[in-house]
Design a protein around this motif. Structure first.
Motif, PDB file in Angstrom:
ATOM      1  N   ASN A  26       4.085   7.205   7.416  1.00  0.00           N
ATOM      2  CA  ASN A  26       3.318   5.967   7.436  1.00  0.00           C
ATOM      3  C   ASN A  26       3.318   5.474   6.000  1.00  0.00           C
ATOM      4  O   ASN A  26       2.757   6.133   5.130  1.00  0.00           O
ATOM      5  CB  ASN A  26       1.889   6.203   7.918  1.00  0.00           C
ATOM      6  CG  ASN A  26       1.868   6.574   9.374  1.00  0.00           C
ATOM      7  OD1 ASN A  26       2.402   5.851  10.194  1.00  0.00           O
ATOM      8  ND2 ASN A  26       1.271   7.709   9.698  1.00  0.00           N
ATOM      9  N   THR A  28       3.178   2.168   3.016  1.00  0.00           N
ATOM     10  CA  THR A  28       2.706   0.828   2.684  1.00  0.00           C
ATOM     11  C   THR A  28       3.755   0.196   1.780  1.00  0.00           C
ATOM     12  O   THR A  28       4.097   0.746   0.731  1.00  0.00           O
ATOM     13  CB  THR A  28       1.342   0.879   1.967  1.00  0.00           C
ATOM     14  OG1 THR A  28       0.409   1.557   2.813  1.00  0.00           O
ATOM     15  CG2 THR A  28       0.847  -0.514   1.660  1.00  0.00           C
ATOM     16  N   MET A  29       4.278  -0.936   2.212  1.00  0.00           N
ATOM     17  CA  MET A  29       5.305  -1.643   1.460  1.00  0.00           C
ATOM     18  C   MET A  29       4.669  -2.266   0.216  1.00  0.00           C
ATOM     19  O   MET A  29       3.455  -2.439   0.151  1.00  0.00           O
ATOM     20  CB  MET A  29       5.938  -2.731   2.335  1.00  0.00           C
ATOM     21  CG  MET A  29       6.445  -2.218   3.674  1.00  0.00           C
ATOM     22  SD  MET A  29       7.714  -0.974   3.496  1.00  0.00           S
ATOM     23  CE  MET A  29       9.144  -2.004   3.395  1.00  0.00           C
ATOM     24  N   SER A  31       4.441  -5.194  -0.587  1.00  0.00           N
ATOM     25  CA  SER A  31       3.700  -6.395  -0.190  1.00  0.00           C
ATOM     26  C   SER A  31       2.330  -6.062   0.402  1.00  0.00           C
ATOM     27  O   SER A  31       1.524  -6.954   0.634  1.00  0.00           O
ATOM     28  CB  SER A  31       4.504  -7.168   0.856  1.00  0.00           C
ATOM     29  OG  SER A  31       4.603  -6.402   2.053  1.00  0.00           O
ATOM     30  N   GLY A  32       2.065  -4.770   0.667  1.00  0.00           N
ATOM     31  CA  GLY A  32       0.823  -4.354   1.306  1.00  0.00           C
ATOM     32  C   GLY A  32       0.959  -4.162   2.804  1.00  0.00           C
ATOM     33  O   GLY A  32       0.063  -3.643   3.457  1.00  0.00           O
ATOM     34  N   ARG A  33       2.106  -4.566   3.360  1.00  0.00           N
ATOM     35  CA  ARG A  33       2.356  -4.409   4.792  1.00  0.00           C
ATOM     36  C   ARG A  33       2.563  -2.934   5.131  1.00  0.00           C
ATOM     37  O   ARG A  33       3.251  -2.217   4.417  1.00  0.00           O
ATOM     38  CB  ARG A  33       3.598  -5.219   5.174  1.00  0.00           C
ATOM     39  CG  ARG A  33       3.931  -5.148   6.631  1.00  0.00           C
ATOM     40  CD  ARG A  33       5.098  -6.078   6.952  1.00  0.00           C
ATOM     41  NE  ARG A  33       5.467  -5.889   8.329  1.00  0.00           N
ATOM     42  CZ  ARG A  33       6.707  -5.761   8.740  1.00  0.00           C
ATOM     43  NH1 ARG A  33       7.705  -5.836   7.899  1.00  0.00           N
ATOM     44  NH2 ARG A  33       6.953  -5.580  10.007  1.00  0.00           N
ATOM     45  N   LYS A  34       1.947  -2.472   6.207  1.00  0.00           N
ATOM     46  CA  LYS A  34       2.084  -1.078   6.647  1.00  0.00           C
ATOM     47  C   LYS A  34       3.295  -0.945   7.572  1.00  0.00           C
ATOM     48  O   LYS A  34       3.621  -1.870   8.316  1.00  0.00           O
ATOM     49  CB  LYS A  34       0.830  -0.638   7.380  1.00  0.00           C
ATOM     50  CG  LYS A  34      -0.428  -0.812   6.542  1.00  0.00           C
ATOM     51  CD  LYS A  34      -1.088   0.489   6.288  1.00  0.00           C
ATOM     52  CE  LYS A  34      -2.377   0.252   5.535  1.00  0.00           C
ATOM     53  NZ  LYS A  34      -2.440   0.896   4.292  1.00  0.00           N
ATOM     54  N   SER A  35       3.950   0.208   7.519  1.00  0.00           N
ATOM     55  CA  SER A  35       5.114   0.464   8.364  1.00  0.00           C
ATOM     56  C   SER A  35       5.049   1.884   8.905  1.00  0.00           C
ATOM     57  O   SER A  35       4.877   2.828   8.142  1.00  0.00           O
ATOM     58  CB  SER A  35       6.408   0.268   7.559  1.00  0.00           C
ATOM     59  OG  SER A  35       7.533   0.526   8.363  1.00  0.00           O
ATOM     60  N   ASN A  56      11.620   1.842  12.464  1.00  0.00           N
ATOM     61  CA  ASN A  56      10.423   1.519  11.706  1.00  0.00           C
ATOM     62  C   ASN A  56       9.963   0.096  11.972  1.00  0.00           C
ATOM     63  O   ASN A  56      10.694  -0.708  12.546  1.00  0.00           O
ATOM     64  CB  ASN A  56      10.625   1.775  10.207  1.00  0.00           C
ATOM     65  CG  ASN A  56      11.736   0.942   9.636  1.00  0.00           C
ATOM     66  OD1 ASN A  56      11.683  -0.275   9.660  1.00  0.00           O
ATOM     67  ND2 ASN A  56      12.754   1.605   9.112  1.00  0.00           N
ATOM     68  N   GLY A  57       8.756  -0.171  11.542  1.00  0.00           N
ATOM     69  CA  GLY A  57       8.152  -1.467  11.775  1.00  0.00           C
ATOM     70  C   GLY A  57       8.608  -2.546  10.818  1.00  0.00           C
ATOM     71  O   GLY A  57       8.191  -3.692  10.944  1.00  0.00           O
ATOM     72  N   SER A  58       9.462  -2.223   9.854  1.00  0.00           N
ATOM     73  CA  SER A  58       9.892  -3.229   8.883  1.00  0.00           C
ATOM     74  C   SER A  58      11.349  -3.639   9.049  1.00  0.00           C
ATOM     75  O   SER A  58      11.862  -4.412   8.260  1.00  0.00           O
ATOM     76  CB  SER A  58       9.645  -2.720   7.462  1.00  0.00           C
ATOM     77  OG  SER A  58      10.333  -1.515   7.254  1.00  0.00           O
TER      78      SER A  58
END
Length: 125
Positions: A26, A28-29, A31-35, A56-58
């Motif tokens: 888990n 955190t990019m 940019s603050g976006r979680k993946s 992954n979510g990104s």
């Protein structure tokens, strides 16, 4: 395969499922976006290469990599991935360092050289 690669990536929070390495992260990019990320890696004796699949979510879709050791580093390159109007290729490098492990991702498209996306170092305590 696991006996060869496991000591190399064991410090990177990996588990095994039969002859496949499994990594759940888990992150955190910047940019603050979680993946939420899942990586699977195995060795194919038929072609003599390591293969990895990243979910992954990104990413737009599953990222599929293949490659081999380049000296002491495992270097794998993705199949080209269409992302919007561009087609990108990614390269992941797993490094054995003196005091731990390094893990980096670069990308390029048809118009750019390799560009570092991130590099992470896991050190031994």
């Amino acid at each position: 395969m696991i006996d060869i690669i496991m000591p190399f990536v064991k410090g990177m929070l990996c588990d095994t499922i039969e002859n496949t390495l499994y990594q759940a992260l888990n992150v955190t990019m910047p940019s603050g976006r979680k993946s939420d990320t899942r990586h699977f890696m195995t060795f194919d004796p038929a072609d003599g290469k390591y293969h990895a699949w990243w979910f992954n979510g990104s990413s737009y879709s599953v990222m599929e990599f293949s490659g081999d050791f380049d000296g002491k580093n495992l270097v794998m390159t993705s199949k080209p991935i269409k992302m919007g109007d561009t087609v990108n290729t990614f390269r992941v490098t797993y490094e054995k360092l003196d005091n731990g492990y390094g893990y980096g991702l670069e990308f390029m498209n048809m118009d750019t050289p390799w560009t570092k996306q991130f590099h992470t170092v896991y050190t031994k305590k």
